[in-house]
Design a protein around this motif. Structure first.
Motif, short mmCIF file in Angstrom:
data_model
loop_
_atom_site.label_atom_id
_atom_site.label_comp_id
_atom_site.label_asym_id
_atom_site.label_seq_id
_atom_site.Cartn_x
_atom_site.Cartn_y
_atom_site.Cartn_z
N PRO A 211 49.94 31.79 -56.10
CA PRO A 211 49.03 30.82 -55.46
C PRO A 211 47.58 31.27 -55.44
CG PRO A 211 50.23 32.05 -53.80
CD PRO A 211 50.79 32.50 -55.11
N LEU A 212 46.69 30.30 -55.52
CA LEU A 212 45.28 30.48 -55.17
C LEU A 212 45.09 29.80 -53.83
CD1 LEU A 212 43.45 29.68 -58.54
CD2 LEU A 212 43.80 31.91 -57.51
N THR A 213 44.50 30.48 -52.88
CA THR A 213 44.42 29.96 -51.52
C THR A 213 42.99 29.77 -51.05
OG1 THR A 213 44.57 32.20 -50.61
CG2 THR A 213 46.63 30.98 -50.90
N SER A 214 42.85 28.91 -50.06
CA SER A 214 41.58 28.69 -49.39
C SER A 214 41.39 29.79 -48.33
CB SER A 214 41.56 27.32 -48.73
OG SER A 214 42.49 27.30 -47.66
N PRO A 215 40.21 29.89 -47.74
CA PRO A 215 40.00 30.89 -46.67
C PRO A 215 40.99 30.76 -45.52
CG PRO A 215 37.89 30.06 -47.43
CD PRO A 215 38.95 29.23 -48.11
N SER A 216 41.50 29.53 -45.29
CA SER A 216 42.46 29.33 -44.21
C SER A 216 43.90 29.66 -44.61
CB SER A 216 42.40 27.87 -43.73
OG SER A 216 42.82 27.00 -44.77
N GLY A 217 44.08 30.00 -45.91
CA GLY A 217 45.41 30.35 -46.38
C GLY A 217 46.18 29.21 -47.02
N THR A 218 45.58 28.03 -47.11
CA THR A 218 46.24 26.88 -47.74
C THR A 218 46.29 27.06 -49.25
OG1 THR A 218 45.43 25.41 -46.01
CG2 THR A 218 46.15 24.38 -48.06
N VAL A 219 47.42 26.74 -49.86
CA VAL A 219 47.55 26.81 -51.32
C VAL A 219 46.79 25.64 -51.93
CG1 VAL A 219 49.13 26.72 -53.27
CG2 VAL A 219 49.78 27.96 -51.20
N VAL A 220 45.77 25.93 -52.72
CA VAL A 220 44.95 24.88 -53.33
C VAL A 220 45.15 24.78 -54.83
CG1 VAL A 220 43.18 24.97 -51.54
CG2 VAL A 220 42.99 26.46 -53.54
N ALA A 221 45.75 25.81 -55.44
CA ALA A 221 45.95 25.81 -56.89
C ALA A 221 46.95 26.90 -57.24
CB ALA A 221 44.63 26.02 -57.62
N SER A 222 47.34 26.93 -58.49
CA SER A 222 48.20 28.01 -58.98
C SER A 222 47.51 28.71 -60.14
CB SER A 222 49.56 27.47 -59.44
OG SER A 222 49.41 26.72 -60.64
N LEU A 223 47.72 30.00 -60.23
CA LEU A 223 47.26 30.80 -61.37
C LEU A 223 48.51 31.28 -62.09
CD1 LEU A 223 45.02 32.34 -62.97
CD2 LEU A 223 45.37 34.22 -61.34
#
Length: 269
Positions: A211-223
């Protein structure tokens, strides 16, 4: 038919006609590609099935708008498309620092590196760096793949609602009952910190994703990295996952963001 219904029909017809014309114009522009940068009037007529007079009218309108340009023997993309492309690139292209991390990853692991974001029932590739090997997995920016298969899908479905999982399952060859498997796969990926797929979407293709995450820890994308099965022995999966996790941390620390990821939650509900 009463006068009110007739008037309503008359009001709808011009709108329908205009929408149809827009779609036809977009179909014509869609004939252009890197492999076919120039299209002839005959090719447009054959591909669209439209009368020549209609094609001429649409082409003339596209020329006047700067979206097509008359060239010797046919038509090429006009300067209006370049303006749109420049705008889209400035808004959609990922930062240079992110591309460098991906390029280093692809060179180090020898496989194609991709970033996907979720969009309704699909995942969309928003960045890629190709493997240095002649035999490699190629995914172009903008390509869509279904969320019911693949390592990246298991990452992107981390926070998916039950309703969204059912919709994705219904669109798959497995039917609505597949929603339970999608949930299990997403939970397992979250527990391990990475996901693996083998021939789930493309036969003979293996992928590892994190996962790629936001500062809050939300998954926003995949690598992810992907390539032929024979270059992904079981013993190498953990090493790939470790390298991917470190690269994802660098990208997330840079503040990864993409327009498609912003509307992700509303697409799931």
């Amino acid at each position: 038919m009463d006068s009110g219904a007739a008037q309503a029909g008359a009001e709808r017809e011009p709108h329908g006609t205009s929408v149809r014309s827009v779609r036809r114009a977009l179909d014509i522009l869609g004939l252009l590609s890197e492999e076919r940068p120039l299209i002839t009037l005959r090719e447009i007529t054959d591909a669209t099935g439209l009368p020549k007079t209609t094609v001429l009218r649409l082409v003339q309108t596209l020329e006047e708008s700067g979206l097509l340009w008359s060239d010797e023997g046919g038509y090429i993309a006009g300067p209006g498309l370049w303006r749109w492309a420049y705008l889209a690139r400035s808004q959609w292209e990922i930062p240079r620092e992110t591309r460098k991390v991906m390029r280093d990853l692809a060179d180090r692991l020898g496989e194609t590196a991709n970033i996907f974001v979720a969009r309704d029932l699909h995942r969309v590739c928003v960045a890629h760096e190709e493997s240095p090997h002649p035999l490699r997995h190629v995914v172009d920016v903008g390509d869509e793949q279904p969320l019911w298969a693949g390592a990246s899908s298991k990452i992107l479905l981390h926070d998916a609602s039950e309703a969204q999982l059912r919709r994705i399952a219904q669109a798959s060859p497995h039917g609505e009952d597949h929603a339970a498997q999608l949930r299990t796969s997403a939970q397992e990926a979250a527990r391990r910190g990475y996901a693996v797929s083998n021939s789930e979407w493309d036969e003979g293709l293996t992928a590892v994703a994190v996962p790629l995450t936001s500062p809050s820890g939300t998954v926003v994308a995949s690598l992810s990295v992907s390539g032929p099965d024979h270059r992904f022995p079981y013993a190498a999966i953990e090493r790939f996952a470790t390298d991917l996790t470190e690269a994802a941390r660098l990208i997330s620390d840079q503040g990864f963001g993409h327009p498609l990821s912003y509307g992700r939650r509303s697409a799931r509900d």
